[in-house]
Design an enzyme around this catalytic site. Structure first.
Site, PDB file in Angstrom:
ATOM      1  N   THR A   1      13.429  46.862  59.727  1.00 30.28           N
ATOM      2  CA  THR A   1      14.629  47.676  59.949  1.00 30.28           C
ATOM      3  C   THR A   1      14.214  49.081  60.398  1.00 30.28           C
ATOM      4  O   THR A   1      13.069  49.276  60.819  1.00 30.28           O
ATOM      5  CB  THR A   1      15.511  47.701  58.676  1.00 30.28           C
ATOM      6  OG1 THR A   1      16.767  48.288  58.979  1.00 30.28           O
ATOM      7  CG2 THR A   1      14.867  48.477  57.526  1.00 30.28           C
ATOM      8  N   ASN A   2      15.122  50.049  60.352  1.00 30.57           N
ATOM      9  CA  ASN A   2      14.802  51.428  60.744  1.00 30.57           C
ATOM     10  C   ASN A   2      15.553  52.401  59.849  1.00 30.57           C
ATOM     11  O   ASN A   2      16.303  51.988  58.959  1.00 30.57           O
ATOM     12  CB  ASN A   2      15.124  51.635  62.231  1.00 30.57           C
ATOM     13  CG  ASN A   2      16.592  51.367  62.513  1.00 30.57           C
ATOM     14  OD1 ASN A   2      17.466  52.052  62.015  1.00 30.57           O
ATOM     15  ND2 ASN A   2      16.868  50.328  63.305  1.00 30.57           N
ATOM     16  N   ARG A   3      15.397  53.696  60.105  1.00 31.19           N
ATOM     17  CA  ARG A   3      15.912  54.732  59.197  1.00 31.19           C
ATOM     18  C   ARG A   3      17.379  55.088  59.413  1.00 31.19           C
ATOM     19  O   ARG A   3      17.863  56.051  58.818  1.00 31.19           O
ATOM     20  CB  ARG A   3      15.099  56.019  59.384  1.00 31.19           C
ATOM     21  CG  ARG A   3      13.717  55.933  58.831  1.00 31.19           C
ATOM     22  CD  ARG A   3      13.031  57.282  59.015  1.00 31.19           C
ATOM     23  NE  ARG A   3      11.668  57.228  58.566  1.00 31.19           N
ATOM     24  CZ  ARG A   3      11.305  57.330  57.288  1.00 31.19           C
ATOM     25  NH1 ARG A   3      12.207  57.504  56.353  1.00 31.19           N
ATOM     26  NH2 ARG A   3      10.043  57.269  56.961  1.00 31.19           N
TER      27      ARG A   3
END
Ligand code: CTP
Length: 213
Positions: A21-23
């Site tokens: 995933t990402n931030r």
């Protein structure tokens, strides 16, 4: 008008307990959805997994993966007048999702990844969307150049560009500073402020853009 807005990250599973995933916090997309609702518009918010409360008075469609977000957008975009793609969609996913938890064995592990569906890039062609198309560009260099290129490639009416190399703005922050990129190379800068304040300016800008076209 009817606004379709995507928000948040996507999660691409590796095995039953792990994902890529990402931030992205989803704050910008949720702020845009609330600002559009407050301006009297109908809103469908297609959201990846976030830690934000469901906004009232908005149709919320929850998804996890890029593929699910693609399918949800495909299903809902036909009735939209404006589509704003604020989600930080994973560009790649694991080719294989292991049925069982991956156990550690060798000293190194190589993951094979494949491209996910390009949702924004499917809007004009595959989905046949004729309304106002707004994309985001998160860049670390050549902000305007990359954003203008994206605008043309994806058939957008507006790209909202932000410089993610600057601390305190953009991904996972309460504030943002953005550059609006329009066809023909025009740009306009909105200085650093809360995502809520920016969102209402952006909705006003987009509404004016639609009524002048
Ligand atoms: N986006 C999307 N589907 C994807 C990836 C991105 O809809 N699979 C949308 C985002 O919501 C955002 C814009 O596309 O509006 C961001 O584009 P980006 O991924 O930066 O664009 P690319 O042209 O793929 O360029 P890059 O090489 O920088 O990744």
């Amino acid at each position: 008008m009817h606004f379709l807005i995507t928000a948040g990250p996507t999660r691409e599973p590796l095995d039953p307990v792990r994902y890529l995933t990402n931030r992205s916090s989803g704050k910008m997309g949720y702020a845009l959805a609330e600002a559009a609702r407050d301006a009297g518009h109908e809103v469908t918010l297609i959201s990846g997994p976030v830690f934000l409360p469901a906004p009232s008075g908005i149709v919320l469609v929850k998804v996890e993966t890029a593929r699910e977000m693609f399918e949800a957008v495909q299903k809902h975009i036909a009735s939209a007048d404006v589509a704003i793609f604020a989600a930080a969609v994973a560009d790649y996913r694991p080719v294989v999702k292991a049925e069982q938890k991956i156990k550690k064995s060798a000293e190194t592990l190589t993951l094979e990844l494949e491209r996910t569906e390009d949702i924004l890039g499917s809007a004009r062609g595959l989905f046949g969307f004729k309304g106002c198309l707004v994309g985001f560009a998160a860049e670390t260099e050549k902000l305007v150049e990359h954003a203008q290129d994206k605008l043309v490639r994806k058939g957008c009416d507006l790209i909202i560009a932000n410089d993610v190399s600057q601390p305190g703005i953009g991904f996972d922050s309460a504030e943002n500073a953005i550059t609006l990129c329009l066809p023909g190379g025009q740009t306009q800068t909105l200085p650093q402020q809360s995502k809520t304040a920016l969102a209402s300016e952006l909705i006003q800008f987009i509404t004016r853009l639609v009524s002048s076209s």
